[in-house]
Design a protein around this motif. Sequence first.
Motif, short mmCIF file in Angstrom:
data_model
loop_
_atom_site.label_atom_id
_atom_site.label_comp_id
_atom_site.label_asym_id
_atom_site.label_seq_id
_atom_site.Cartn_x
_atom_site.Cartn_y
_atom_site.Cartn_z
N LEU A 72 14.39 8.06 2.33
CA LEU A 72 15.20 8.90 1.43
C LEU A 72 14.40 9.32 0.20
CD1 LEU A 72 18.70 7.19 1.58
CD2 LEU A 72 18.03 9.39 2.53
N GLY A 73 13.62 8.43 -0.34
CA GLY A 73 12.80 8.78 -1.50
C GLY A 73 11.79 9.86 -1.17
N VAL A 74 11.14 9.73 -0.02
CA VAL A 74 10.16 10.74 0.38
C VAL A 74 10.86 12.07 0.68
CG1 VAL A 74 8.50 11.34 2.18
CG2 VAL A 74 8.48 9.07 1.18
N VAL A 75 12.05 12.04 1.26
CA VAL A 75 12.80 13.26 1.52
C VAL A 75 13.17 13.97 0.22
CG1 VAL A 75 15.01 14.15 2.38
CG2 VAL A 75 13.65 12.63 3.79
N VAL A 76 13.63 13.22 -0.77
CA VAL A 76 13.98 13.81 -2.07
C VAL A 76 12.76 14.48 -2.68
CG1 VAL A 76 14.61 13.25 -4.45
CG2 VAL A 76 15.93 12.32 -2.55
N ILE A 77 11.64 13.80 -2.67
CA ILE A 77 10.42 14.37 -3.24
C ILE A 77 9.97 15.59 -2.43
CG2 ILE A 77 7.97 13.91 -3.68
CD1 ILE A 77 8.84 10.99 -4.27
N GLY A 78 10.07 15.52 -1.11
CA GLY A 78 9.68 16.65 -0.26
C GLY A 78 10.56 17.87 -0.46
N LEU B 146 14.96 -1.16 3.83
CA LEU B 146 13.64 -0.88 3.27
C LEU B 146 13.11 0.45 3.80
CD1 LEU B 146 11.32 -1.99 1.53
CD2 LEU B 146 10.44 -3.10 3.57
N VAL B 147 13.21 0.65 5.08
CA VAL B 147 12.75 1.90 5.69
C VAL B 147 13.63 3.06 5.24
CG1 VAL B 147 12.40 3.10 7.88
CG2 VAL B 147 11.76 0.69 7.65
N THR B 148 14.94 2.84 5.17
CA THR B 148 15.86 3.89 4.75
C THR B 148 15.59 4.31 3.32
OG1 THR B 148 17.54 3.01 6.23
CG2 THR B 148 18.29 4.49 4.50
N ARG C 205 0.83 -1.21 0.00
CA ARG C 205 0.00 0.00 0.00
C ARG C 205 0.86 1.25 0.00
NH1 ARG C 205 -2.81 -2.97 3.80
NH2 ARG C 205 -1.87 -1.78 5.49
N THR C 206 1.96 1.23 0.74
CA THR C 206 2.87 2.36 0.77
C THR C 206 3.45 2.61 -0.62
OG1 THR C 206 3.42 1.93 3.07
CG2 THR C 206 4.98 3.26 1.81
N ALA C 207 3.84 1.54 -1.30
CA ALA C 207 4.40 1.67 -2.65
C ALA C 207 3.36 2.22 -3.63
CB ALA C 207 4.92 0.32 -3.14
N ILE C 208 2.14 1.76 -3.53
CA ILE C 208 1.08 2.25 -4.41
C ILE C 208 0.80 3.73 -4.13
CG2 ILE C 208 -1.40 2.07 -4.92
CD1 ILE C 208 -1.07 -0.99 -4.47
N GLY C 209 0.75 4.10 -2.86
CA GLY C 209 0.52 5.49 -2.50
C GLY C 209 1.64 6.40 -2.95
N LEU C 210 2.87 5.93 -2.81
CA LEU C 210 4.03 6.71 -3.24
C LEU C 210 4.01 6.92 -4.75
CD1 LEU C 210 6.58 8.11 -2.30
CD2 LEU C 210 7.76 5.94 -2.47
N THR C 211 3.67 5.87 -5.48
CA THR C 211 3.58 5.99 -6.94
C THR C 211 2.48 6.97 -7.33
OG1 THR C 211 4.38 3.74 -7.24
CG2 THR C 211 3.22 4.73 -9.09
N GLY C 212 1.31 6.82 -6.74
CA GLY C 212 0.20 7.72 -7.04
C GLY C 212 0.51 9.17 -6.69
N GLY C 213 1.12 9.37 -5.54
CA GLY C 213 1.50 10.72 -5.13
C GLY C 213 2.54 11.34 -6.05
N LEU D 60 10.17 13.74 -10.62
CA LEU D 60 9.60 13.41 -9.31
C LEU D 60 8.85 12.09 -9.38
CD1 LEU D 60 8.17 16.83 -8.09
CD2 LEU D 60 10.17 15.61 -7.24
N ALA D 61 8.06 11.93 -10.44
CA ALA D 61 7.31 10.68 -10.60
C ALA D 61 8.28 9.51 -10.80
CB ALA D 61 6.36 10.79 -11.78
N ALA D 62 9.35 9.74 -11.53
CA ALA D 62 10.33 8.67 -11.75
C ALA D 62 11.00 8.27 -10.44
CB ALA D 62 11.36 9.11 -12.77
N THR D 63 11.34 9.27 -9.61
CA THR D 63 11.95 8.97 -8.31
C THR D 63 10.99 8.18 -7.43
OG1 THR D 63 13.24 11.01 -8.43
CG2 THR D 63 12.99 10.01 -6.25
N ALA D 64 9.73 8.60 -7.42
CA ALA D 64 8.72 7.89 -6.63
C ALA D 64 8.55 6.47 -7.14
CB ALA D 64 7.39 8.64 -6.67
N LEU D 65 8.58 6.29 -8.44
CA LEU D 65 8.42 4.95 -9.01
C LEU D 65 9.59 4.05 -8.67
CD1 LEU D 65 6.71 3.10 -10.77
CD2 LEU D 65 7.96 3.97 -12.74
N VAL D 66 10.81 4.58 -8.71
CA VAL D 66 11.99 3.77 -8.36
C VAL D 66 11.92 3.33 -6.90
CG1 VAL D 66 14.49 3.89 -8.02
CG2 VAL D 66 13.48 4.72 -10.14
#
Length: 103
Positions: A85-91, A79-81, A21-29, A48-54
Motif C-alpha cells: 500500500l505504501g508503494v502504491v501511494v507513492i507510485g 507486513l506485505v500489505t 533492506r527494503t525499509a532502507i531502500g523505501l526510505t532512500g527512494g 512522499l518522503a513522510a509516507t515512505a518513512l512511515v
Amino acid sequence: MSTPGAAPTLAAERTHLAWRRTAIGLTGGGVAAAHLLQEFLGAAAWSLAATALVVALALTVVSHRRHVADGALPPGGRLVTASALGVVVIGVAAVAFVVLRGR
C-alpha cells in the motif's frame, strides 16, 4: 518452527535482513523523490518522503518483532500489505505528477 528460546534460524535471519533492506531502500527512494520533486511541488513533495518513512518504520518494527519472536507471530500478511500500500501511494503520486506536469 523452532522451540521457544532456541536460536533463530538462518532463514529467519535472512528474511529479517531482507525486510530491513527494503525499509532502507523505501526510505532512500522517498527522500530522493521528494528532493527531485521539491522544485515542482514545493513542501508538498516531502509528504512522499513522510509516507515512505512511515511505511519503512512499520516494516522495521514488524520485522524486528517477528525476528525476536522467532517467527512465532501469526502470519497475517499485514507486513506485505503495508509495504504494498505504501508503494502504491507513492507510485500513484508519482504518476499523477507526471500526468499533471505534462499538461
